[in-house]
Each structure stands twice: as C-alpha cells, then as structure tokens.
Design a protein around this motif. Structure first.
Motif, PDB file in Angstrom:
ATOM      1  N   THR A 512      -4.172  -4.018 -10.546  1.00 39.15           N
ATOM      2  CA  THR A 512      -4.807  -4.386  -9.282  1.00 39.15           C
ATOM      3  C   THR A 512      -5.118  -3.186  -8.395  1.00 39.15           C
ATOM      4  O   THR A 512      -5.969  -3.275  -7.508  1.00 39.15           O
ATOM      5  CB  THR A 512      -3.917  -5.363  -8.502  1.00 39.15           C
ATOM      6  N   GLU A 513      -4.426  -2.070  -8.606  1.00 39.02           N
ATOM      7  CA  GLU A 513      -4.703  -0.865  -7.834  1.00 39.02           C
ATOM      8  C   GLU A 513      -4.130   0.340  -8.564  1.00 39.02           C
ATOM      9  O   GLU A 513      -3.380   0.211  -9.537  1.00 39.02           O
ATOM     10  CB  GLU A 513      -4.136  -0.965  -6.414  1.00 39.02           C
ATOM     11  N   GLY A 514      -4.502   1.537  -8.057  1.00 42.93           N
ATOM     12  CA  GLY A 514      -4.037   2.766  -8.683  1.00 42.93           C
ATOM     13  C   GLY A 514      -5.181   3.618  -9.176  1.00 42.93           C
ATOM     14  O   GLY A 514      -6.286   3.119  -9.426  1.00 42.93           O
ATOM     15  N   GLU A 515      -4.930   4.917  -9.292  1.00 44.67           N
ATOM     16  CA  GLU A 515      -5.926   5.865  -9.778  1.00 44.67           C
ATOM     17  C   GLU A 515      -5.349   6.650 -10.939  1.00 44.67           C
ATOM     18  O   GLU A 515      -4.164   7.006 -10.926  1.00 44.67           O
ATOM     19  CB  GLU A 515      -6.328   6.849  -8.671  1.00 44.67           C
ATOM     20  N   PRO A 516      -6.150   6.931 -11.962  1.00 40.90           N
ATOM     21  CA  PRO A 516      -5.655   7.700 -13.103  1.00 40.90           C
ATOM     22  C   PRO A 516      -5.102   9.051 -12.670  1.00 40.90           C
ATOM     23  O   PRO A 516      -5.739   9.770 -11.885  1.00 40.90           O
ATOM     24  CB  PRO A 516      -6.896   7.868 -13.989  1.00 40.90           C
ATOM     25  N   ASP A 517      -3.917   9.384 -13.116  1.00 37.61           N
ATOM     26  CA  ASP A 517      -3.288  10.692 -12.914  1.00 37.61           C
ATOM     27  C   ASP A 517      -2.973  11.007 -11.458  1.00 37.61           C
ATOM     28  O   ASP A 517      -2.672  12.158 -11.138  1.00 37.61           O
ATOM     29  CB  ASP A 517      -4.174  11.803 -13.497  1.00 37.61           C
ATOM     30  N   ASN A 518      -3.018  10.022 -10.580  1.00 38.15           N
ATOM     31  CA  ASN A 518      -2.711  10.257  -9.169  1.00 38.15           C
ATOM     32  C   ASN A 518      -1.391   9.589  -8.826  1.00 38.15           C
ATOM     33  O   ASN A 518      -1.318   8.360  -8.671  1.00 38.15           O
ATOM     34  CB  ASN A 518      -3.828   9.733  -8.271  1.00 38.15           C
ATOM     35  N   ALA A 519      -0.348  10.413  -8.696  1.00 36.59           N
ATOM     36  CA  ALA A 519       0.990   9.886  -8.427  1.00 36.59           C
ATOM     37  C   ALA A 519       1.194   9.494  -6.970  1.00 36.59           C
ATOM     38  O   ALA A 519       2.215   8.889  -6.628  1.00 36.59           O
ATOM     39  CB  ALA A 519       2.040  10.921  -8.824  1.00 36.59           C
TER      40      ALA A 519
END
Length: 574
Positions: A512-519
C-alpha cells in the motif's frame, strides 16, 4: 561490338541473383479455435543453398534465452528431398540447388497463464486466448547465412484480431516498404495483437505508431501522447530520424502485491514495453526515454561483442549512458520537473549505496550479470554515475562550451565510417575533447571502487549531499515470498516488520505504500491472516547504516534549471 555488348548486357539482366541476395518471405497468421487464439503460424519461403544442403535455424540467443527454437512445433518443409532435425535448433534441409523451399511451423506460448511480474522474460512468446506478443528472435527461423538477405512480411489475420508490428514497415505483397529490411530486421522485431488491441496511427508526421493490449493505471491515449513527446525530444537531440517509422507496443504484466515491475527492450525501429497494470504514467517517462535512446545507443554508436558473456563488460556505456540521458533529456525538455529529476537520481543513488555487489570488480560483475539482479543494475548505475561526472568535467574544462553531448554526437558521425566497439570509439573521441577516462575506468569499472559524485555535479541548481541512514530491508525474504505465491517467508524477529505484526504464513495482498530502497519512507502491506485482512505498516530499516548520496535542488524549478540539471553546454543553452 555492339551486338556482343548487347548480348552480354542481356545475360547480366536475366541471370538470377545469388541465393544470399534473394528475398526471404515471411507470413504470419493466428491459429484460432472457438474464438480463442491458440498459436501463431509462420511460413518462410526462400531458395535452397547451391550446396544442396540448407541449414534452417534460430538465432543463437537473446535476452538471456539460448534455446529460442523451443516453442516451435510441427516444422514442415515443402520442396525438400530430405530433412534432418538436430537437438540444437537446426533443421538441415536437402534440396536441389536453388530449389523453392517453404518452411511452416507453429509457435506456442511459453506461458499457460497471463504473464506476471515474475514472468517478464521478453524472449519468451506469449499466446493467450485473447492476445499474443512475441519477439522476432523466438518467432522466426531463417536459412543460415542469410541475415543480410532482403525480407518481406505479410500478416494474414483473422476477423476481430488486431495486429501491430514494426515488420509492417517492410515490404509485403500489397504494401510498399517504408524502409529497406533484411532477415536481421525480422529477428529484431516485435509483434503484438489480440481482440482488444488499441492502435494509434502515425497521422502527425512523426512516423510514430502506438499499440497497446490490456488495461493499465493510465489510458492508451495518455501513453500515446507521452510516447510521441519522448520520441520528438530524442530525435531533436540526435538531429536524425524525424518522420521515420517507429512503433511503441505495451503488453500487460499481472502485478505482485509485494513489488511493482515494468521494463522494455529496443527493437530497431520499435520498442516493446512490459508494464505492470498498476504502474503510474510518471514511471513510463523514464522507461520510454531509456528504451528509445537505445535506437542510437549502442546500435549506431559502434558495435558490441557478439559473445553473450563478453557483453556485460560494455553495458556501462550502452545501458548506463542510456540511463543518464533518459533523465537528462527529459528534464531539459520539461517532460519531467527538476523535482522529478532529483527523485529519479535519488532512487538510483540509494539503490547503489545499498547494493550488496557495489564493490564487485568488473570481471566479477560481468560473470554474475546474467544470474544476479543486483549485478545487472550495477552496470546501469556505474555508467550513469560516470556519465554525470564526465559531463561536468567537460563543462569545466571548456568553460561551459563542451559537454558529453559533444562526444556523443561526434560518435554518431564517426561510427558511420568507423568499425569498432562503441566503448572504444567513445574513449578515443572523449580524449580528443580533452577528457581521459582511463583512470576512472581502472578504478571504478575494473577494480570496483565506489563512485562518489562531486557536490557540484549538476551545476548551480542542485548539490550532492551525503547522508547516514539505515539500510533498506523489508524484514522478510522477498524472493522466497514471491516464489511461494506471496505467502510470507523469512520474517526477521528483530526487524520493525515483526514488531508491527508481520508473521510467516501471512499472505500479502498488496503493498500500500513505500519506495524501493528507501528506508526512510514507511512501508505498508495489506495482508490476509487466517481469513482476516489488515494493513501492517513499518519502517523498512535494517540493522546496518549506510552512507547515501542524495541530490538536493537549490534553485527554483524554472526552465533554465531544467537545462542546467540536464548538463547542457552554454553554447547549446543560448
């Protein structure tokens, strides 16, 4: 004297051309049963070799697939006295010299389901009840040694089944050629069709056509408009191909709740996209720009090694420079904003900083390329970073009058008359412009030393800063989870995902959310647990800390800033 001359001339005119110069004729048709498409039927007509034995074969390999003939069924040959099939994708045909031969066969689907983001190997043909998609490498066999022979193509479709291909740019029985074509062009083609194919013809003078199958997060009309704009920008950069025929195709991928995937491949005078049905239109900007740039790089800038295992050592140029220009040209033209430009670079920089293979030597990276996703990305990352650094050096050394564009445009002209690998031609022309790349290649491409961008790489509109941040970690084994049908495997008990409630055995329904490689951005997963659905939200942070370079824009998002960020020389800016 005149009589003898006339007889000689008559003999020359009436003599049959050598077999290698006679056309190979392809015909393609769908096989339909009960309204469903079940296979693609191919007919190939050509003349037998003078030796009496003709080797009918498939390409040696493409896009990681070495057995491109494996989807051919019921191969039959008319006009032969004998046919012998070997296990390596060759059919040895015995026939009278120069005899007329017709080979027919069926191409079946590599998949028994609609392709998913885990199935996105573009070499494999797709034949589904309602649509099909195939690359010429797997679709077309050919008589060995005839790659440079002229070719014709015809589609004999069924009612209600649309069709689009860059093969339509070649001559057919009732169609004049928009450009000359060879067997090699047929192998480097794409075909797509089906009951709901949407096509947008080239009515604006650009020569660009767009064809889509399926539904996406954007409309076909939006993709059509974007594709035409991207094509125009890059043709203006190279100052070539305005009005030339070109096809953009899009085929759908069924998404995975845990990941989003989209990709493409250049096909000479076309590029083919495989797109996750959830991918937003903004993501298509970079993808279209990258794939269309391949119309020049490396095809018109020099050669690449024929050996599959040798090619990865050259991908820093063919893929990395293409990545660099996909972003640079789009921000110059205003297709993406300076903020989008920074976001695209920051995503790549974070992925590079956290790459588990970041310090592989060139030999190690090339050896792992075909089997390791991170090693594949490394070539793109290293090449784009070096392109940005070298562009800045050229600008500084010339007082802003020369940049990487200068070298690339010179290479386009030089490659028309020069043989050699594109990487070698680039080195020579870069040195002529005052840029020596030998030391950087030795350090970063050969020895694997990390590449760091200088703070002023992108001029006065942005600065590069270094941040310390947690490593990116989803908190579970993403590959094993995907392979298990999105049933969670390998949850780390010490990870924030576990603290938020994620457990082995839950089924991921959607990210539902989140960005690749972004902690630093929260990660959200909609999961099913014992029949109940709930959303689990957490920071995807590992235990380690990494140094990550990031771009921060420092000036207003005006047109001048877009051109500065895109690395333009002052002479061009004027």
């Amino acid at each position: 004297m005149r009589l003898l001359f006339s007889i000689a001339a008559l003999t020359l005119v009436s003599a049959a051309p050598p077999v290698a110069q006679q056309p190979v004729q392809y015909t393609l048709a769908p096989e339909v049963s009960g309204g469903n498409i079940t296979a693609l039927r191919v007919q190939v007509r050509f003349r037998a070799d003078p030796s009496g034995t003709t080797d009918f074969r498939w390409d040696d390999g493409w896009s990681g697939e070495r057995h491109l003939w494996q989807w051919a069924r019921d191969v039959k040959v008319q006009g032969a006295t004998g046919v012998e099939q070997s296990n390596d994708g060759h059919w040895r045909i015995r026939a009278a010299p120069d005899a007329s031969l017709t080979v027919t066969y069926r191409i079946v689907s590599a998949y028994d389901h609609d392709p998913t983001v885990e199935d996105s190997e573009q070499a494999r043909p797709v034949v589904r009840p309602g649509w099909f998609y195939a690359a010429g490498n797997a679709l077309f066999g050919f008589p060995a040694g005839r790659e440079k022979a002229p070719v014709t193509f015809d589609w004999t479709g069924a009612s209600g089944i649309g069709f689009a291909s860059d093969l339509e740019h070649l001559a057919g029985r009732t169609r004049a050629a928009l450009r000359p074509g060879t067997v090699a062009d047929a192998l480097e083609s794409i075909v797509i069709g089906g009951h709901d194919l949407r096509t947008f013809p080239a009515r604006d003078g650009s020569g660009v056509r767009v064809a889509t199958i399926g539904s996406y997060a954007f409309t076909p009309e939006q993709l059509d408009r974007l594709a035409r704009r991207v094509v125009a920008v890059e043709r203006d950069f190279w100052r070539t191909d305005r009005g030339a025929p070109f096809l953009v195709t899009a085929a759908p991928l069924v998404g995975n709740p845990a990941v989003m995937s989209f990709g493409g491949t250049g096909r000479g005078d076309a590029f083919a996209l495989w797109v996750d049905h959830r991918a937003p239109l903004d993501r298509m900007k970079w993808l279209l720009a990258h794939e269309y740039f391949h119309s020049w790089n490396p095809a018109r800038l020099g050669t690449m090694p024929e050996d599959r295992d040798a090619r990865p050592a050259h991908y820093w140029f063919s893929e990395g420079f293409t990545d660099y220009y996909a972003r640079a040209l789009m921000v110059r033209a205003g297709v993406i904003s300076p903020a989008e430009f920074a976001a695209q670079w920051n995503e790549m920089l974070a992925a590079y900083a956290g790459s588990p293979v970041r310090t592989l030597t060139g030999a190690q990276a090339a050896s792992a390329f075909w089997d390791n996703d991170a090693a594949q990305k490394l070539a793109y990352q290293r090449g784009a970073l070096l392109a940005a650094i070298w562009n800045r050096r050229l600008l500084e050394a010339s007082g802003g009058r020369t940049n990487l564009d200068t070298v690339m445009l010179a290479q386009l002209a030089a490659a028309r008359t020069s043989d050699g690998y594109a990487t070698d031609i680039f080195r020579r022309l870069a040195a002529r412009s005052g840029l020596s790349v030998d030391d950087d290649e030795a350090r970063h491409l050969a020895r694997g030393e990390p590449i760091l961008l200088p703070a002023d790489t992108f001029g006065s509109c942005a600065t590069i800063v270094t941040e310390q941040r947690p490593s990116f970690s989803r908190g579970f084994d993403a590959e094993a989870t995907a392979a298990a049908g999105n049933v969670v495997i390998g949850v780390d008990p010490g990870h924030p995902a576990y603290a938020a409630g994620l457990r082995n055995g839950m089924k991921i329904l959607e990210r539902t959310e989140g960005e690749p490689d972004n902690a630093l951005v929260p990660y959200g997963l909609l999961v099913e647990d014992q029949g109940a659905k709930r959303t689990i939200r957490y920071l995807p942070q590992g235990k380690e800390r990494v140094s990550v370079q990031q771009m921060q824009t420092t000036r207003a998002s005006d047109r001048q800033c877009g051109q500065t960020l895109g690395g333009m020389a002052s002479a061009t800016l004027g």
